[in-house]
Design a protein around this motif. Sequence first.
Motif, PDB file in Angstrom:
ATOM      1  N   SER A  13      12.263  11.065  13.598  1.00 52.34           N
ATOM      2  CA  SER A  13      12.449  12.478  13.280  1.00 52.34           C
ATOM      3  C   SER A  13      12.436  12.744  11.783  1.00 52.34           C
ATOM      4  O   SER A  13      12.425  13.894  11.366  1.00 52.34           O
ATOM      5  CB  SER A  13      13.776  12.974  13.867  1.00 52.34           C
ATOM      6  OG  SER A  13      14.875  12.326  13.259  1.00 52.34           O
ATOM      7  N   HIS A  15      10.734  12.905   8.113  1.00 54.27           N
ATOM      8  CA  HIS A  15       9.399  13.066   7.543  1.00 54.27           C
ATOM      9  C   HIS A  15       9.477  12.850   6.033  1.00 54.27           C
ATOM     10  O   HIS A  15      10.478  13.185   5.395  1.00 54.27           O
ATOM     11  CB  HIS A  15       8.849  14.457   7.851  1.00 54.27           C
ATOM     12  CG  HIS A  15       8.870  14.792   9.306  1.00 54.27           C
ATOM     13  ND1 HIS A  15       8.012  14.233  10.213  1.00 54.27           N
ATOM     14  CD2 HIS A  15       9.686  15.611  10.020  1.00 54.27           C
ATOM     15  CE1 HIS A  15       8.278  14.694  11.427  1.00 54.27           C
ATOM     16  NE2 HIS A  15       9.294  15.524  11.333  1.00 54.27           N
ATOM     17  N   VAL A  17       7.613  13.290   2.140  1.00 51.68           N
ATOM     18  CA  VAL A  17       6.635  13.982   1.299  1.00 51.68           C
ATOM     19  C   VAL A  17       6.742  13.403  -0.108  1.00 51.68           C
ATOM     20  O   VAL A  17       7.750  12.804  -0.475  1.00 51.68           O
ATOM     21  CB  VAL A  17       6.884  15.508   1.249  1.00 51.68           C
ATOM     22  CG1 VAL A  17       6.630  16.156   2.605  1.00 51.68           C
ATOM     23  CG2 VAL A  17       8.289  15.824   0.747  1.00 51.68           C
ATOM     24  N   ASN A  24       5.894  24.400   1.398  1.00 50.81           N
ATOM     25  CA  ASN A  24       6.293  23.440   2.435  1.00 50.81           C
ATOM     26  C   ASN A  24       7.797  23.213   2.488  1.00 50.81           C
ATOM     27  O   ASN A  24       8.264  22.189   2.975  1.00 50.81           O
ATOM     28  CB  ASN A  24       5.566  22.104   2.226  1.00 50.81           C
ATOM     29  CG  ASN A  24       6.103  21.314   1.026  1.00 50.81           C
ATOM     30  OD1 ASN A  24       6.881  21.829   0.217  1.00 50.81           O
ATOM     31  ND2 ASN A  24       5.672  20.073   0.891  1.00 50.81           N
ATOM     32  N   ARG A  47      14.785  17.809   7.634  1.00 53.92           N
ATOM     33  CA  ARG A  47      14.671  16.347   7.718  1.00 53.92           C
ATOM     34  C   ARG A  47      13.366  15.843   7.076  1.00 53.92           C
ATOM     35  O   ARG A  47      12.829  14.812   7.468  1.00 53.92           O
ATOM     36  CB  ARG A  47      14.768  15.895   9.183  1.00 53.92           C
ATOM     37  CG  ARG A  47      13.942  16.693  10.167  1.00 53.92           C
ATOM     38  CD  ARG A  47      14.352  16.359  11.595  1.00 53.92           C
ATOM     39  NE  ARG A  47      13.675  17.188  12.580  1.00 53.92           N
ATOM     40  CZ  ARG A  47      14.164  18.350  13.030  1.00 53.92           C
ATOM     41  NH1 ARG A  47      15.298  18.823  12.550  1.00 53.92           N
ATOM     42  NH2 ARG A  47      13.511  19.043  13.949  1.00 53.92           N
ATOM     43  N   THR A  48      12.873  16.604   6.102  1.00 54.14           N
ATOM     44  CA  THR A  48      11.732  16.165   5.305  1.00 54.14           C
ATOM     45  C   THR A  48      12.257  15.743   3.946  1.00 54.14           C
ATOM     46  O   THR A  48      12.844  16.540   3.214  1.00 54.14           O
ATOM     47  CB  THR A  48      10.704  17.302   5.147  1.00 54.14           C
ATOM     48  OG1 THR A  48      10.207  17.674   6.441  1.00 54.14           O
ATOM     49  CG2 THR A  48       9.544  16.865   4.269  1.00 54.14           C
ATOM     50  N   ARG A  51       9.975  11.025  -1.047  1.00 53.31           N
ATOM     51  CA  ARG A  51      10.032   9.567  -1.110  1.00 53.31           C
ATOM     52  C   ARG A  51      10.854   9.094  -2.308  1.00 53.31           C
ATOM     53  O   ARG A  51      11.671   8.177  -2.200  1.00 53.31           O
ATOM     54  CB  ARG A  51       8.616   8.995  -1.196  1.00 53.31           C
ATOM     55  CG  ARG A  51       7.814   9.117   0.095  1.00 53.31           C
ATOM     56  CD  ARG A  51       6.450   8.468  -0.063  1.00 53.31           C
ATOM     57  NE  ARG A  51       5.714   8.487   1.197  1.00 53.31           N
ATOM     58  CZ  ARG A  51       4.983   9.510   1.620  1.00 53.31           C
ATOM     59  NH1 ARG A  51       4.899  10.610   0.878  1.00 53.31           N
ATOM     60  NH2 ARG A  51       4.350   9.456   2.771  1.00 53.31           N
TER      61      ARG A  51
END
Length: 309
Positions: A13, A15, A17, A24, A47-48, A51
Amino acid sequence: MDERLGRYPADASLHLVDDFTEENCLEIHQPTRQRMPFVFNSPHSGRTYPRGFLESSRLDTLQIRRSEDAFVDELFASVVAQGMPLIRALFPRAYLDVNREPYELDPKMFRGRLPPFANIRSVRVAGGLGTIARVVGERQDIYSGPLDVSEGLSRIETLYKPYHRALRRVLAETHVAFGHAVLIDCHSMPSSVRGHDAQSRPDFILGDRYGTSCSADISEAATAILKGMGYRVAHNRPYAGGFITEHYGRPAKGLHALQLEINRALYMDEHRHCPHGGFERVAADMATFAHHLTAIPDHDLPAQPIAAE
């Protein structure tokens, strides 16, 4: 990739970016036609993750995700088919919290000088939970060192301000269309949270800033609906509503805001960070809850024109 990104096997779940842009950072799910003056908001279910944020954190992914109101946006997804908008943040609360003042910042977290208008002395800042949080979960520090001030201010420009612009716009459009607007601000809470006394562990906590952010008819109806489903419901303790509820709730102007907190144990495994068998039942109950709550007669929600800005 940093080994911490793979330390948690059930991370489907989550993600990743490289970075966020205004395009976004959030989603607005609009019905084909808005049929009721209600707007649902899920500001903490994002939940994005960037990195670089995960790689630079001293925590692994499971630890850092403990601050998410996990899957709350999915619990309320049915409201769109019922004719109401649903707004959801895609960025995580640990990265930036839109349920705070825009510049509620801890100077000890940053290299460089914060702007003079920053609120550096709030209770939330002292607890490590400002606009950019210092800790998650059981007071676990997120960062191994200070952030550049420019990084913090960039998050506010890129995420915080677009989110609140979108929320204001949807509420204003709803107010114009119906003469009033009701914001249901959707959250979740750890199962360890207690209500009015040390023994009770509520299933839901409804917050209306002690009667100042929405009509009593809305709070009382929400309480009655949830209790009628068999849930234990607390009111304002320990969560009376955050910045969003306080800032947007103006009952005298026909703008109502109610915060709703769901006990996570009802629908998810808090340790593995994934839904369990109760998820479908709670999602179905939230669809029923929304259906009954939005049946409040319009005459119980005083209509007022929005003043020109």
